[in-house]
Design a protein around this motif. Structure first.
Motif, mmCIF file in Angstrom:
data_model
loop_
_atom_site.group_PDB
_atom_site.id
_atom_site.type_symbol
_atom_site.label_atom_id
_atom_site.label_comp_id
_atom_site.label_asym_id
_atom_site.label_seq_id
_atom_site.Cartn_x
_atom_site.Cartn_y
_atom_site.Cartn_z
ATOM 1 N N GLY A 156 43.437 41.867 41.276
ATOM 2 C CA GLY A 156 43.123 43.245 41.623
ATOM 3 C C GLY A 156 43.638 44.203 40.559
ATOM 4 O O GLY A 156 44.237 43.798 39.567
ATOM 5 N N GLN A 157 43.397 45.491 40.793
ATOM 6 C CA GLN A 157 43.908 46.535 39.897
ATOM 7 C C GLN A 157 44.231 47.776 40.729
ATOM 8 O O GLN A 157 43.387 48.201 41.508
ATOM 9 C CB GLN A 157 42.882 46.880 38.810
ATOM 10 C CG GLN A 157 42.546 45.710 37.890
ATOM 11 C CD GLN A 157 41.602 46.104 36.766
ATOM 12 O OE1 GLN A 157 41.982 46.731 35.789
ATOM 13 N NE2 GLN A 157 40.346 45.706 36.914
ATOM 14 N N ASP A 158 45.395 48.298 40.554
ATOM 15 C CA ASP A 158 45.921 49.524 41.173
ATOM 16 C C ASP A 158 47.384 49.355 41.531
ATOM 17 O O ASP A 158 48.170 50.276 41.391
ATOM 18 C CB ASP A 158 45.181 49.976 42.446
ATOM 19 C CG ASP A 158 43.941 50.792 42.133
ATOM 20 O OD1 ASP A 158 43.865 51.357 41.012
ATOM 21 O OD2 ASP A 158 43.038 50.867 42.995
ATOM 22 N N ASN A 184 39.460 47.202 41.911
ATOM 23 C CA ASN A 184 40.650 47.718 42.610
ATOM 24 C C ASN A 184 41.189 46.664 43.573
ATOM 25 O O ASN A 184 40.583 45.594 43.765
ATOM 26 C CB ASN A 184 40.355 49.051 43.323
ATOM 27 C CG ASN A 184 39.551 48.895 44.606
ATOM 28 O OD1 ASN A 184 38.937 47.850 44.853
ATOM 29 N ND2 ASN A 184 39.529 49.931 45.423
ATOM 30 N N ASP A 185 42.319 46.958 44.180
ATOM 31 C CA ASP A 185 42.987 45.990 45.058
ATOM 32 C C ASP A 185 42.245 45.792 46.374
ATOM 33 O O ASP A 185 42.209 44.688 46.917
ATOM 34 C CB ASP A 185 44.413 46.460 45.363
ATOM 35 C CG ASP A 185 45.333 46.382 44.160
ATOM 36 O OD1 ASP A 185 45.019 45.627 43.222
ATOM 37 O OD2 ASP A 185 46.355 47.086 44.161
ATOM 38 N N CYS A 220 44.918 53.890 46.807
ATOM 39 C CA CYS A 220 45.571 54.223 45.544
ATOM 40 C C CYS A 220 45.739 55.728 45.413
ATOM 41 O O CYS A 220 46.837 56.225 45.115
ATOM 42 C CB CYS A 220 44.747 53.685 44.368
ATOM 43 S SG CYS A 220 45.457 54.066 42.751
ATOM 44 N N ALA A 241 48.826 45.680 48.670
ATOM 45 C CA ALA A 241 48.662 44.462 47.863
ATOM 46 C C ALA A 241 49.919 43.616 47.896
ATOM 47 O O ALA A 241 49.872 42.396 47.682
ATOM 48 C CB ALA A 241 48.319 44.823 46.422
ATOM 49 N N ALA A 276 39.531 43.429 46.033
ATOM 50 C CA ALA A 276 40.087 42.098 45.776
ATOM 51 C C ALA A 276 40.501 41.421 47.077
ATOM 52 O O ALA A 276 40.303 40.209 47.253
ATOM 53 C CB ALA A 276 41.278 42.202 44.826
ATOM 54 N N LEU A 319 48.843 39.925 46.511
ATOM 55 C CA LEU A 319 47.808 39.945 45.488
ATOM 56 C C LEU A 319 48.406 40.077 44.083
ATOM 57 O O LEU A 319 49.332 40.847 43.857
ATOM 58 C CB LEU A 319 46.880 41.142 45.758
ATOM 59 C CG LEU A 319 45.627 41.299 44.907
ATOM 60 C CD1 LEU A 319 44.632 40.182 45.212
ATOM 61 C CD2 LEU A 319 44.988 42.667 45.188
ATOM 62 N N THR A 334 48.023 41.737 40.719
ATOM 63 C CA THR A 334 47.331 42.982 40.399
ATOM 64 C C THR A 334 47.984 43.685 39.221
ATOM 65 O O THR A 334 49.150 43.436 38.899
ATOM 66 C CB THR A 334 47.336 43.920 41.634
ATOM 67 O OG1 THR A 334 46.707 45.156 41.304
ATOM 68 C CG2 THR A 334 48.755 44.206 42.103
ATOM 69 N N ASN A 386 48.721 39.568 52.060
ATOM 70 C CA ASN A 386 47.823 39.747 50.914
ATOM 71 C C ASN A 386 48.409 39.125 49.642
ATOM 72 O O ASN A 386 47.764 38.319 48.991
ATOM 73 C CB ASN A 386 47.536 41.226 50.683
ATOM 74 C CG ASN A 386 46.772 41.843 51.839
ATOM 75 O OD1 ASN A 386 45.888 41.221 52.425
ATOM 76 N ND2 ASN A 386 47.113 43.080 52.186
#
Length: 328
Positions: free
Chosen positions: A271-273, A244-245, A76, A278, A248, A285, A287, A283
């Motif tokens: 996830g987060q970011d 975060n990703d 990130c 991602a 995750a 994801l 997020t 993946n």
């Protein structure tokens, strides 16, 4: 090492004064195009470049920007810095990168950068005390990114808000039958991570729910993988929200490859970011993501306002949106 040619020597070769050399490189309209081209040709032939440090003493501008980050190992931060560095260079500004992870005396690290008379300082790291950063970079008006709001008109602040996006994700997970949520944190001391957890805790509270379990990683893939194995074995969770990703993705691999869980049928993972990896097909994801171009452009806007002495908003907030993938 070859001896550098000086501006006085270039002036002698060109048959002009030293001040004319300075004007040629600063774009001063008081010299003719013919003289400027002659000077530039001679300078190119001898590999001459003006001394930026000496010029900064006259202009009182170093054109240096200190970027204080946790670690560039984090995808990130690396993604953000790549874009920001490009934008700074477009404005003929040079970044000085300070990585705080693994460095105990972070105040000394910032003082080293401050000694170069940086024009601007952008503080991404939540490992440095805000009071230290403000004091050390007091002549540069620090730009604080994603920090807890500070009541100081001499600081520009770029905040983030993922509360609405968290509500969207929780609603989707609940509609799919999820009800037992766990949270995987990155670093206990991180105010940003506590903020991210609160977004989802508040979203769950709207439905009378909360996190039934919690584990602590370090934002790395390995910690996500390891913590997921222990978490999923001891707790009957059916949804994991990660700080975060990268963690995750580690959780997803541990769940599917070690524990035989199906994602998202048995387990939802968020996830987060919103980092690029991602979005990779392998993946895919779900997020919380920022518009990083707009996010970095706000920082550039702060810098431009500072450079021109313009009054600007001291606080700007960017909202996360949900980037839906196949994990929730």
């Amino acid at each position: 090492m070859n001896k550098r040619i000086t501006s006085k020597e270039i002036a002698k070769l060109a048959g002009v004064s030293s001040s004319t050399i300075s004007r040629a490189f600063s774009g001063d309209p008081r010299i003719s195009d013919r003289t400027r081209k002659q000077i530039m040709s001679i300078a190119e032939e001898h590999g001459y470049r003006p001394n930026a440090i000496a010029r900064s003493l006259n202009s009182q501008r170093s054109r240096l920007v200190a970027l204080v980050v946790n670690s560039i190992e984090n995808p990130c931060e690396g993604q953000q810095l790549q874009y920001l560095a490009q934008r700074l260079q477009e404005h003929e500004l040079l970044p000085i990168l300070l990585c705080c992870a693994g460095y105990d005396d972070r105040a000394h690290l910032m003082r080293m950068a401050s000694a170069y008379q940086v024009d601007h300082a952008v503080i991404f790291s939540d490992m440095v005390p805000m009071a230290d950063a403000v004091q050390i970079f007091r002549t540069a008006r620090p730009i604080m990114v994603s920090f807890e709001p500070i009541s100081d008109p001499n600081i520009s602040q770029l905040l983030v808000d993922g509360s609405k996006a968290a509500v969207e994700v929780v609603e989707k997970a609940l509609s799919a039958g999820r009800s037992r949520f766990a949270y995987l944190t990155g670093r206990n001391s991180s105010w940003i991570d506590k903020q991210r957890k609160r977004w989802f805790a508040d979203a769950l509270a709207r439905h009378g729910l909360g996190f039934i379990a919690e584990s602590h990683g370090d934002y790395s893939y390995d910690s996500g993988f390891k913590e997921a194995v222990m978490l999923l074995r001891r707790s009957p969770v059916d949804a994991v929200v990660c700080g975060n990703d990268v963690m995750a993705i580690g959780v997803r691999d541990a769940a599917t490859k070690v524990l035989g869980r199906k994602v998202p049928e048995d387990l939802a993972i968020i996830g987060q970011d919103g980092v690029n990896l991602a979005m990779w097909e392998c993946n895919d994801l779900t997020t919380l993501a920022l518009d990083y171009a707009a996010y970095m452009d706000t920082i550039i806007g702060f810098i431009e306002d500072q450079a021109l002495g313009r009054e600007s908003a001291t606080i700007v907030t960017h909202e996360y949106s949900v980037r839906w993938g196949s994990t929730c």
